[in-house]
Design a protein around this motif. Structure first.
Motif, short mmCIF file in Angstrom:
data_model
loop_
_atom_site.label_atom_id
_atom_site.label_comp_id
_atom_site.label_asym_id
_atom_site.label_seq_id
_atom_site.Cartn_x
_atom_site.Cartn_y
_atom_site.Cartn_z
N THR A 39 -6.65 -3.89 -16.51
CA THR A 39 -5.11 -3.36 -17.22
C THR A 39 -4.42 -3.54 -18.63
OG1 THR A 39 -3.72 -5.31 -16.50
CG2 THR A 39 -4.12 -3.55 -15.04
N GLN A 40 -6.32 -4.36 -19.29
CA GLN A 40 -6.28 -4.69 -20.28
C GLN A 40 -5.81 -3.75 -21.22
OE1 GLN A 40 -9.02 -7.32 -22.01
NE2 GLN A 40 -9.45 -6.05 -23.89
N GLY A 41 -5.06 -3.54 -22.71
CA GLY A 41 -4.89 -1.59 -23.27
C GLY A 41 -4.21 -0.75 -22.80
N ILE A 42 -3.25 -1.28 -21.55
CA ILE A 42 -3.12 -0.14 -21.59
C ILE A 42 -1.80 -0.35 -21.48
CG2 ILE A 42 -5.08 0.80 -20.33
CD1 ILE A 42 -3.94 0.02 -17.63
N ASP A 43 -0.06 0.96 -21.38
CA ASP A 43 1.30 0.16 -21.10
C ASP A 43 1.44 0.19 -19.95
OD1 ASP A 43 1.62 2.65 -19.34
OD2 ASP A 43 1.52 4.48 -21.63
N ILE A 44 2.76 -0.17 -19.68
CA ILE A 44 3.42 -0.71 -18.54
C ILE A 44 2.99 0.32 -17.34
CG2 ILE A 44 5.77 -1.40 -17.54
CD1 ILE A 44 4.52 -3.59 -19.37
N LYS A 45 3.85 1.71 -18.30
CA LYS A 45 3.75 1.79 -16.46
C LYS A 45 2.15 2.80 -15.58
CE LYS A 45 4.85 7.25 -14.50
NZ LYS A 45 3.34 7.17 -13.90
N ALA A 46 0.89 3.21 -17.20
CA ALA A 46 -0.26 2.59 -15.98
C ALA A 46 -0.83 1.48 -15.63
CB ALA A 46 -1.02 3.41 -17.83
N LYS A 47 0.08 -0.14 -16.09
CA LYS A 47 -0.35 -0.76 -15.55
C LYS A 47 0.03 -0.84 -13.85
CE LYS A 47 -1.26 -4.14 -19.22
NZ LYS A 47 -0.09 -5.40 -19.90
N ARG A 48 1.21 -0.42 -13.96
CA ARG A 48 1.69 0.01 -12.44
C ARG A 48 0.99 0.83 -11.70
NH1 ARG A 48 3.63 -3.55 -9.81
NH2 ARG A 48 2.65 -3.04 -8.64
N ASP A 49 0.63 1.68 -11.87
CA ASP A 49 -0.20 2.76 -11.68
C ASP A 49 -1.86 2.15 -11.36
OD1 ASP A 49 1.84 4.54 -11.99
OD2 ASP A 49 0.67 5.98 -13.70
N VAL A 50 -2.05 0.94 -12.09
CA VAL A 50 -3.45 0.71 -11.55
C VAL A 50 -3.27 -0.23 -10.57
CG1 VAL A 50 -5.51 -0.48 -12.35
CG2 VAL A 50 -4.70 1.35 -13.84
N TYR A 51 -2.50 -0.67 -10.44
CA TYR A 51 -1.85 -1.99 -9.26
C TYR A 51 -1.87 -1.31 -7.95
CZ TYR A 51 -1.44 -6.22 -12.68
OH TYR A 51 -1.37 -6.42 -13.76
N ASP A 52 -1.09 -0.29 -8.39
CA ASP A 52 -0.50 0.62 -6.88
C ASP A 52 -2.01 1.04 -6.54
OD1 ASP A 52 1.99 0.28 -7.10
OD2 ASP A 52 2.56 2.13 -8.04
N LEU A 53 -2.72 1.66 -7.02
CA LEU A 53 -4.55 2.22 -6.66
C LEU A 53 -5.10 1.04 -6.06
CD1 LEU A 53 -5.46 4.05 -9.78
CD2 LEU A 53 -5.14 5.41 -7.28
N VAL A 54 -5.22 0.50 -6.41
CA VAL A 54 -5.55 -1.30 -5.73
C VAL A 54 -5.07 -1.58 -5.15
CG1 VAL A 54 -6.15 -3.54 -6.31
CG2 VAL A 54 -6.56 -1.56 -8.69
N GLN A 55 -3.92 -1.45 -4.74
CA GLN A 55 -3.08 -1.63 -3.12
C GLN A 55 -2.98 -0.77 -2.49
OE1 GLN A 55 -0.89 -4.36 -2.19
NE2 GLN A 55 -1.30 -5.30 -3.80
N THR A 56 -2.89 0.21 -2.70
CA THR A 56 -3.52 1.49 -1.83
C THR A 56 -4.86 1.68 -1.30
OG1 THR A 56 -2.50 2.77 -2.83
CG2 THR A 56 -3.63 3.98 -1.83
N VAL A 57 -6.34 1.43 -2.03
CA VAL A 57 -7.47 1.04 -1.91
C VAL A 57 -7.69 -0.02 -0.73
CG1 VAL A 57 -9.73 0.05 -2.56
CG2 VAL A 57 -8.05 2.38 -3.39
N SER A 58 -6.97 -1.37 -1.07
CA SER A 58 -7.28 -2.41 -0.30
C SER A 58 -6.39 -2.38 1.01
CB SER A 58 -6.23 -3.55 -0.93
OG SER A 58 -6.53 -4.21 0.14
N ALA A 59 -5.23 -1.47 1.18
CA ALA A 59 -4.89 -1.29 3.02
C ALA A 59 -5.42 -0.29 3.30
CB ALA A 59 -3.53 -0.31 2.24
N GLU A 60 -5.92 0.30 2.52
CA GLU A 60 -7.25 1.56 3.17
C GLU A 60 -7.87 0.73 3.69
OE1 GLU A 60 -7.46 4.67 0.93
OE2 GLU A 60 -5.57 5.62 1.16
N ALA A 61 -8.88 -0.18 3.32
CA ALA A 61 -10.13 -0.76 3.86
C ALA A 61 -9.85 -1.92 4.98
CB ALA A 61 -10.50 -1.23 1.65
N GLY A 62 -8.67 -2.35 4.71
CA GLY A 62 -8.11 -3.13 6.02
C GLY A 62 -7.25 -3.15 6.99
#
Length: 189
Positions: free
Chosen positions: A166-189
């Motif tokens: 999340t370096q060098g990106i705005d707050i909304k984009a950070k949230r989007d990145v965190y959401d993507l990571v959570q989604t991938v983690s949930a789908e893999a688990g």
């Protein structure tokens, strides 16, 4: 026991399917160097890497990609993107053989896949032919992540490595990145 003289010494980690593991440290503490070892950019001086109980050898990043190990690097513009190229070509570049036939790229197949990834990551504007350099840092980061997440079958991600995701990106984009990571983690688990 992962070791690279002068950078990383005796690191032991176990990561299970669907798990998110964070590694933090001061600049120069070795986290980037550890990720480079796990992605095959740098050679190990000691230790080993196992996936599903089998030792693997990573001599170069292509070896990591063949194992489903993908890196979102700290320097996205220098190491994760071809900024002069289109969103479409950036998304499909690591896996061109999947979008080719008889050494010709099937643009329709490539475009269809990139549109799917664009939708999944929420890229704005959602245009596969736009040049990456014209996009915000957050949207560029979504492309770097999306090219790995959009894979399935033998190219499905098994281990995603994020270096300062999340370096060098705005707050909304950070949230989007965190959401993507959570989604991938949930789908893999």
């Amino acid at each position: 026991g992962l070791t690279r003289r002068g950078h990383v010494r005796g690191i032991d980690l176990t990561v299970r399917q669907g798990e998110i593991l964070g590694i933090t440290g001061m600049v120069g503490a070795g986290k980037t160097e550890l990720l480079r070892l796990l992605f095959g950019v740098d050679a190990l001086d000691g230790g080993g890497i196992w996936i599903d109980g089998k030792r693997i050898t990573l001599r170069r990043p292509q070896d990591a990609v063949a194992q489903g190990i993908y890196l979102v690097p700290e320097e996205r513009r220098k190491q994760g993107l071809h900024v002069e190229n289109s969103v479409r070509s950036n998304i499909t570049l690591p896996f061109l053989q999947a979008y080719s036939q008889l050494r010709f790229i099937l643009k329709s197949k490539e475009t269809a896949h990139s549109k799917k990834v664009i939708e999944e990551v929420g890229l704005q504007p959602p245009r596969p032919e736009i040049a990456v350099r014209t996009l915000s840092g957050g949207n560029q980061q979504k492309i770097v992540i999306g090219k790995w997440l959009g894979q399935s079958g033998r190219y499905a991600p098994r281990l995603l490595l994020f270096d300062e995701a999340t370096q060098g990106i705005d707050i909304k984009a950070k949230r989007d990145v965190y959401d993507l990571v959570q989604t991938v983690s949930a789908e893999a688990g």
